[in-house]
Design an enzyme around this catalytic site. Structure first.
Site: not given
Length: 532
Positions: A337-338
């Site tokens: 993620d991210e």
């Protein structure tokens, strides 16, 4: 006479409500006397048939394990450990037939209960828990705990009586994955603190503990092949505290403790982003060959492993090999993620190289739902953490992957993230996904939540607890309770039992139990807690 008793009971209740003004609370014997209805259980059982006489534990009660299975004996020992301090009874564990508390593995009445289901039958002579597999027996024990007076959870001897309502419960879970994630990277939590959280999860039939072991602020598992990950990368945390890490023996102890409570540990090493602790530990993992300083803030998206470098994949192979060898469970979480500092093409190339490494060491990939923007492996699981502001295209991407065979774990941030503030006055937590009160956390259906995703693509639910603002076990408990039991119920109970009005009453009955256990929970005004 009945009216006089009722009047006396009402006077006791009134006195308990005036405790703050100096009037003594009701005696323990009176508080313990009530018998909990069979349906006042969290998570809600699949089937409840009340009726018949209750069973009463006495100083003659034994815990019986017909057949003498080693697993049944261990579960019986666990139950005895819960009951002995508060009841003061010996509760011997025996393989001899007879009345009392009976824990039975196998038998004709366990057909259809699967790996985690159980049947609990209570009458005047015995309370019997039957299951096809040990996990079901253990889950049945958790239900039995809730059917006994809340004082049973105390560690000192209490007054009885210790009654279990008469009738039968037949219970099986809705989803195979009922998880909770604990972030030990932003703030480090000791083995003892993790074990305490495991015990709290087990009460509500949670069966997965997802440990977030690495992030920008700290690397929390010691590995022989890259030792500075722990000794240097684990030396701090958010705010600049001392951090910490688990030795391999520490990690094994957590895995064993969880397994004894029928939770499987899912380790997560987040990559290619959320990697500053690793990049600071080894300069060669950076594209420019220069190690950044350790990071103690809370920003995200600024770090990335160097996708083109060969050493990156040597590093990943070593890390996954060592962690896989320590982890008996099926799954290994690779984050994803991210990764804002990684280009899309690099991200896809990275995931194409990393997923086969996980398979090479006998594990199945779980990744945050951004994995669906690459090429998820055939058996990969995507963990969805989107929320109301997540774009339609991103949701559609996840749903499309689900239609093509990717299984889903649902952790919507504005429903299941336990670190979100309850309201604007909550002293802990964050609010980037909005405020998440108890009803909002509970009042959604995993089977229909993500439009376009087939209902049968949902492997289960998970409640993440990120720890940017959480430093102690009391902090964890304040944010997890009372929301965690609701997520557990969404994972366990049939969709037909889902009703906020009924649930909040059952949830309220858990409050005195948490008081007895010393759990520091949030007294949500949405829940009709009993007077203290």
């Amino acid at each position: 006479m009945r009216r006089r008793r009722m009047l006396f009971s009402l006077l006791l209740v009134a006195a308990a409500g005036m405790g703050a003004a100096g009037v003594p609370a009701a005696p323990r014997a009176q508080a313990a006397a009530a018998t909990a209805p069979l349906d006042r259980v969290v998570p809600a059982p699949a089937s409840v048939r009340p009726g018949g006489d209750p069973y009463t534990l006495t100083d003659r009660t034994g815990i019986r394990i017909p057949g003498g299975s080693a697993e049944a004996r261990r579960i019986a020992g666990y139950l005895a450990g819960v009951l002995r301090p508060s009841t003061g009874y010996a509760l011997p564990v025996t393989t001899r037939d007879g009345d009392g508390i009976v824990l039975r593995l196998g038998g004709r009445d366990t057909a259809g209960l699967g790996a985690e289901g159980y049947r609990l039958s209570s009458g005047s002579r015995a309370v019997t828990i039957s299951a096809a597999r040990p996990a079901g027996l253990f889950h049945g024990v958790q239900t039995l705990r809730q059917l006994l007076p809340t004082a049973v959870e105390r560690r000192t001897e209490q007054a009885g009586p210790w009654r279990v309502a008469g009738g039968t419960i037949a219970d099986t879970p809705r989803y195979a994955h009922r998880g909770a994630m604990l972030d030990v990277s932003r703030h480090f939590f000791t083995v003892a603190q993790v074990k305490r959280y495991i015990d709290e999860l087990a009460m509500y039939k949670v069966n997965r503990l997802h440990l977030h072991l690495s992030d920008d602020q700290g690397w929390r598992i010691a590995l022989k092949s890259w030792p500075r990950l722990a000794t240097y990368g684990g030396s701090t945390q958010v705010g600049g505290g001392p951090g910490g890490y688990y030795t391999k023996d520490d990690y094994r102890a957590i895995v064993r403790y969880a397994a004894d409570r029928y939770l499987t540990v899912v380790p997560e090493i987040d990559m290619p982003g959320h990697t500053n602790a690793a990049l600071a530990s080894y300069a060669e993992l950076n594209c420019n060959g220069q190690a950044p300083p350790l990071y103690t803030g809370t920003n995200v998206g600024f770090s990335s492993l160097c996708v083109p470098k060969k050493v990156t994949y040597d590093f990943i192979d070593d890390v996954i090999r060592e962690i896989a060898a320590l982890t008996p469970g099926r799954y290994l979480h690779i984050g994803g993620d991210e990764a804002h500092s990684t280009s899309h093409d690099d991200y896809v190339a990275f995931m194409d190289k990393v997923q086969p490494v996980v398979a090479k060491y006998g594990k199945t990939v779980i990744g945050w739902h951004q994995l669906t923007g690459a090429h998820p492996a055939k058996d990969a699981v995507a963990q969805y953490w989107g929320y109301d502001k997540t774009g339609a295209a991103e949701r559609a991407q996840v749903a499309d992957a689900a239609r093509n065979g990717t299984r889903l774990i649902l952790s919507p941030a504005d429903r299941a993230y336990l670190d979100m503030k309850y309201d604007r006055n909550t002293p802990l937590g964050l609010s980037w996904a909005g405020y998440v009160d108890v009803r909002r956390s509970y009042d959604w259906d995993p089977g229909s939540y993500l439009q376009g995703a087939p209902a049968d693509s949902v492997l289960g639910v998970e409640a993440p607890l990120w720890t940017e603002t959480l430093k102690t076990s009391a902090h964890l408990e304040y944010m997890a309770f009372p929301r965690l039991p609701g997520i557990a119920e969404l994972g366990w109970s049939p969709a037909g039992t889902h009703d906020w009005g009924a649930y909040k009453e059952r949830l309220a009955a858990q409050g005195p139990r948490w008081d007895a256990l010393g759990i520091d929970y949030y007294h949500s005004p949405e829940v009709p807690w009993p007077a203290r």
